[in-house]
Write an enzyme that holds these catalytic residues in place. Structure first.
Site, PDB file in Angstrom:
ATOM      1  N   LYS A  38       0.830  -1.205   0.000  1.00  0.00           N
ATOM      2  CA  LYS A  38       0.000   0.000   0.000  1.00  0.00           C
ATOM      3  C   LYS A  38       0.862   1.253   0.000  1.00  0.00           C
ATOM      4  O   LYS A  38       0.639   2.185  -0.770  1.00  0.00           O
ATOM      5  CB  LYS A  38      -0.913   0.021   1.246  1.00  0.00           C
ATOM      6  CG  LYS A  38      -1.900  -1.111   1.305  1.00  0.00           C
ATOM      7  CD  LYS A  38      -2.801  -1.017   2.530  1.00  0.00           C
ATOM      8  CE  LYS A  38      -2.055  -1.172   3.842  1.00  0.00           C
ATOM      9  NZ  LYS A  38      -1.422  -2.473   4.051  1.00  0.00           N
ATOM     10  N   THR A  39       1.850   1.247   0.896  1.00  0.00           N
ATOM     11  CA  THR A  39       2.721   2.417   0.967  1.00  0.00           C
ATOM     12  C   THR A  39       3.481   2.575  -0.356  1.00  0.00           C
ATOM     13  O   THR A  39       3.696   3.679  -0.837  1.00  0.00           O
ATOM     14  CB  THR A  39       3.678   2.299   2.169  1.00  0.00           C
ATOM     15  OG1 THR A  39       2.881   2.116   3.345  1.00  0.00           O
ATOM     16  CG2 THR A  39       4.531   3.533   2.336  1.00  0.00           C
ATOM     17  N   GLU A 220      -1.961   4.841   5.943  1.00  0.00           N
ATOM     18  CA  GLU A 220      -2.507   4.423   7.250  1.00  0.00           C
ATOM     19  C   GLU A 220      -3.854   5.100   7.519  1.00  0.00           C
ATOM     20  O   GLU A 220      -4.112   5.587   8.624  1.00  0.00           O
ATOM     21  CB  GLU A 220      -1.526   4.772   8.386  1.00  0.00           C
ATOM     22  CG  GLU A 220      -0.115   4.243   8.194  1.00  0.00           C
ATOM     23  CD  GLU A 220       0.046   2.767   8.564  1.00  0.00           C
ATOM     24  OE1 GLU A 220      -0.947   2.144   8.980  1.00  0.00           O
ATOM     25  OE2 GLU A 220       1.169   2.253   8.404  1.00  0.00           O
ATOM     26  N   GLN A 250      -5.431  -3.234  10.862  1.00  0.00           N
ATOM     27  CA  GLN A 250      -4.300  -2.612  11.550  1.00  0.00           C
ATOM     28  C   GLN A 250      -4.697  -1.323  12.249  1.00  0.00           C
ATOM     29  O   GLN A 250      -3.865  -0.467  12.516  1.00  0.00           O
ATOM     30  CB  GLN A 250      -3.171  -2.335  10.558  1.00  0.00           C
ATOM     31  CG  GLN A 250      -2.543  -3.605  10.032  1.00  0.00           C
ATOM     32  CD  GLN A 250      -1.335  -3.296   9.156  1.00  0.00           C
ATOM     33  OE1 GLN A 250      -0.292  -2.891   9.634  1.00  0.00           O
ATOM     34  NE2 GLN A 250      -1.497  -3.481   7.859  1.00  0.00           N
ATOM     35  N   ARG A 636       5.328  -7.399  10.881  1.00  0.00           N
ATOM     36  CA  ARG A 636       6.527  -6.575  10.650  1.00  0.00           C
ATOM     37  C   ARG A 636       7.680  -7.441  10.172  1.00  0.00           C
ATOM     38  O   ARG A 636       8.688  -6.950   9.690  1.00  0.00           O
ATOM     39  CB  ARG A 636       6.977  -5.857  11.937  1.00  0.00           C
ATOM     40  CG  ARG A 636       6.019  -4.856  12.556  1.00  0.00           C
ATOM     41  CD  ARG A 636       5.477  -3.878  11.581  1.00  0.00           C
ATOM     42  NE  ARG A 636       4.188  -4.326  11.067  1.00  0.00           N
ATOM     43  CZ  ARG A 636       3.676  -3.874   9.922  1.00  0.00           C
ATOM     44  NH1 ARG A 636       4.309  -3.000   9.192  1.00  0.00           N
ATOM     45  NH2 ARG A 636       2.509  -4.312   9.494  1.00  0.00           N
TER      46      ARG A 636
END
Ligand code: ATP
Ligand code: MG
Length: 709
Positions: A38-39, A220, A250, A636
């Site tokens: 996504k980022t 986010e 998240q 992570r």
């Protein structure tokens, strides 16, 4: 302006990511699980938008932390080159600061307003509510902040108050607001609330910002709050030129007012919203991803998702059972050393054995300490993120107050701290009289110093010392304005600390010389950091000299209040990361150690709430948020993940038996727990000797990162 080659923005993206990047007609939401890129979509879309003709200045990308912003800036730069510099990549708060510095005048703010940190706010609220109890004040602060975040001002809060307690609190809020106005100061919530007000009430400013911004990208998105969403809506206007990316699984800031309603509302508020789902996870091995999917499984689904990885099965997730926290820290050290020694990594086919490839993640700030100690003993360089920042240390706050006062003379809380730190013979009674005088004449404390009638309120001697302090501040401000570049900045800072005799102050205030020396060394670090920001010839961590843009000390100071409170220090270092789960959001490491997975810590204190009889619905919601936190932690990890728990743990002052976290059970692993692995210990010892013998590199890295201890 050089535009990127047509393929660059789309290279390294799968078809779904490309669809999100190519869609520029209107509002777009990328909704996908962890590590699905996504980022990456955001970074590439910046390039695509520029390629399609937008100027870099017309693009804003909003991240959750300053650190994430810095990382995105780097990534954007390597993707699209220099033009990335013009793109506004920052947090909602930093965007708010920019808007208020430009247009806050419409709301009666001076361009040099101060930004208060949480401690300043507590003391103002204490004063506004007439309480001397910090705990009560903090409770008020929390509730006032919640009101502000849901868009209420004091009058509105009072109008909708349902009981006397709320009405009283709303009045305290009104007095708090008055004080902020008088001090020309804003708190963190205002950094979102005031820009929103600005856009709501001033059409010309709104039109200006809407015209200036062609596209806004938000990372986010699941953790935005109601005010941030309203701000976003007004920034993009009816055209809805935005791309939001997020993952409802998240969402971990519910306790701070973030709301998943923002996700639910998007398709309603923007019927033409294009929704893109991503399903491939590029970050983690299948073993890790399976554990993550299993954990999040029991949570109710807002949007069902499937996520797969093609990185192979990888190492099994390890569950390590430890006797207690010290033992756990030793196990972590041994694991890092063993992985770095390489035997195991060859089996995993992984090359990742730099310090920065490791992270230790935990639920609560205080858990860092035992790892810090073990790391120091083992000479492992590390940084703590998400915990007490360097800037929260008392000595650094003292200095920041002085600097804030130079940048905004009307910052009364900063004035109070500076005038009393170090003590300069201006006593409490004098300050109280000065305060009364200032509120009587509606002046700031600083302005009052030079008022002709001050002599009517205070004896001549007191006026004399106050004015001497005022003159010194003026002189310092003048010097700060004319100090440019790192070298001069060092002279400025050294002279100032000598003038106020700050080192002596630290030694006088501390019983232990060792503590005083450590605090003075923090001060030196701080000065060094400030000086570097003034530009000129700068030496970086590895000793290379380069020329950076020169700034005046005063300009640097003006950015300090914000930096000192909501940012981490910049600079990628080759060190192990110790981080809370919250602060680890959006990041990734080859090797992750998720520690102290015991009931009571993760999920956090749910056992106590059960005992206290908190209502079942709120416990269920809390459990879901804790589960998302576990999901964030697991996801992570790129190559290896170990999860450890404690047979005995501290609870208050007592030692109690630890119960392995229910989330470990939910990971669906096989029953193997790694309790003691003699080979690992031998490997670790061998690694340690090899390393010590090598070249003392660890010691050097330790020295470089000491600023973080
Ligand atoms: P999170 O939910 O944790 O924020 P994310 O969805 O934002 O994760 P990214 O951080 O963008 O995911 O990507 C995860 C990792 O996968 C990164 O290392 C990124 O470079 C890599 N990645 C993303 N997309 C691709 C792709 N199409 N091909 C190869 N690698 C990719
Ligand atoms: Mg991300």
């Amino acid at each position: 302006m050089s535009s990127p080659p047509p393929s660059a923005a789309l290279a390294g993206l799968n078809p779904a990511q490309q669809a999100a990047v190519n869609y520029m007609q209107g509002p777009c939401l990328v909704l996908a699980g962890a590590g699905s890129g996504k980022t990456r979509v955001i970074t590439h879309k910046i390039g695509r938008l520029i390629q399609a003709g937008l100027k870099p200045e017309q693009i804003a990308a909003i991240t959750f932390t300053n650190k994430a912003a810095a990382e995105m800036r780097e990534r954007a730069k390597s993707l699209i080159g220099k033009s990335a510099r013009g793109v506004l990549i920052c947090t909602f708060h930093a965007l708010g600061v920019r808007m208020l510095r430009q247009d806050g005048g419409e709301l009666g703010l001076k361009p040099q307003f101060s930004i208060l940190d949480s401690d300043d706010v507590t003391s103002i609220i204490k004063d506004a509510g007439g309480s001397t109890d910090a705990a009560t004040a903090r409770q008020w602060q929390w509730r006032i902040s919640a009101w502000k975040n849901s868009g209420l001002n004091a009058a509105q809060a009072e109008a909708q108050a349902e009981n006397d307690e709320d009405r009283t609190l709303a009045r305290i809020m009104a007095r708090y607001e008055e004080r902020l106005t008088a001090y020309q100061s804003v708190d963190f919530d205002d950094l979102i609330g005031l820009p929103l007000k600005l856009l709501q009430e001033h059409a010309a400013v709104r039109d200006k910002w809407q015209a200036a911004l062609g596209h806004v990208l938000v990372d986010e998105y699941q953790d935005t709050n109601a005010t941030q969403y309203e701000l976003l809506k007004l920034l993009v206007g009816a055209r809805g030129g935005f791309t939001a990316v997020g993952d409802d699984d998240q969402s971990i800031y519910g306790w701070r007012g973030a709301t998943l309603d923002n996700l639910k509302r998007l398709p309603v508020d923007y019927p033409t919203l294009k929704v893109v789902k991503l399903e491939q996870n590029y970050r983690s091995t299948s073993a890790i991803l399976r554990a993550a999917n299993n954990v999040i499984g029991p949570n109710p689904k807002l949007y069902p998702k499937t996520l797969f990885s093609e990185l192979g099965e990888g190492e099994p997730v390890r569950v390590v059972d430890c006797d207690g926290e010290e033992h756990e820290a030793e196990r972590v050290v041994a694991r890092i050393q063993s992985l770095r020694a390489g035997g195991e990594l060859q089996a995993v086919g992984s090359q990742h054995k730099e310090w920065k490839d490791f992270s230790v993640l935990y639920r609560a700030n205080h858990q860092a300490k035992v790892f810090e100690k073990a790391f120091r003993r083992a000479q492992i360089p590390y940084k703590v993120s998400g915990g007490q920042s360097f800037f929260d240390r008392a000595e650094i706050k003292d200095l920041c107050c002085w600097l804030r006062l130079l940048s905004n003379n009307d910052d009364d809380p900063a004035f109070m701290r500076a005038v009393t730190t170090p003590k300069r013979g201006i006593g409490h009674t004098t300050l109280q009289a000065l305060g009364n005088f200032a509120s009587l004449y509606k002046l700031s404390l600083f302005e009052s110093l030079f008022s002709h009638s001050l002599g009517t309120a205070l004896p001549a001697k007191a006026v004399g010392s106050l004015q001497e302090f005022g003159r010194y501040l003026n002189e310092l401000e003048y010097r700060a304005k004319h100090t440019v570049g790192a070298e001069d900045a060092r002279v400025f800072l050294t002279d100032w600390l000598k003038d106020i005799d700050y080192e002596q102050h630290l030694y006088d205030a501390e019983d232990s010389e060792k503590v005083a020396a450590a605090r003075w060394s923090n001060v030196m670090d701080f000065c060094d950091w400030m000086a570097q920001r003034c530009g000129g010839q700068i030496e970086d961590a590895v000793g290379t000299t380069m020329e950076k843009e020169r700034k005046s000390m005063l300009e640097v100071i003006q950015t300090i209040a914000l930096l000192s409170t909501i940012s981490e220090r910049e600079g990628e270092q080759n060190v192990v990361t110790l981080s809370t789960l919250h602060a680890a959001k959006g990041l990734e490491w080859p090797h992750v150690m998720l520690v102290s997975c015991v009931e009571g810590l993760l999920p956090f204190k749910l056992d106590e709430e059960n005992e206290l009889g908190t209502n079942a619905e709120s416990i269920a919601l809390r459990l879901q948020e804790e589960r998302r936190l576990m999901y964030v932690g697991i996801t992570r990890a790129q190559r290896t993940l170990s999860v450890s728990w404690l047979r005995r743990r501290k609870k208050g002052r007592d030692m109690i038996a630890g119960t392995v976290s229910r989330f470990v059970g939910e990971m669906g692993l096989d029953k193997t727990t790694v309790r003691e692995d003699p080979h690992e210990k031998i490997r670790a010892l061998r690694a340690e000797f090899a390393q010590r013998a090598a070249d003392g590199a660890a010691a050097k890295a330790l020295a470089e990162s000491k600023a973080n201890f």
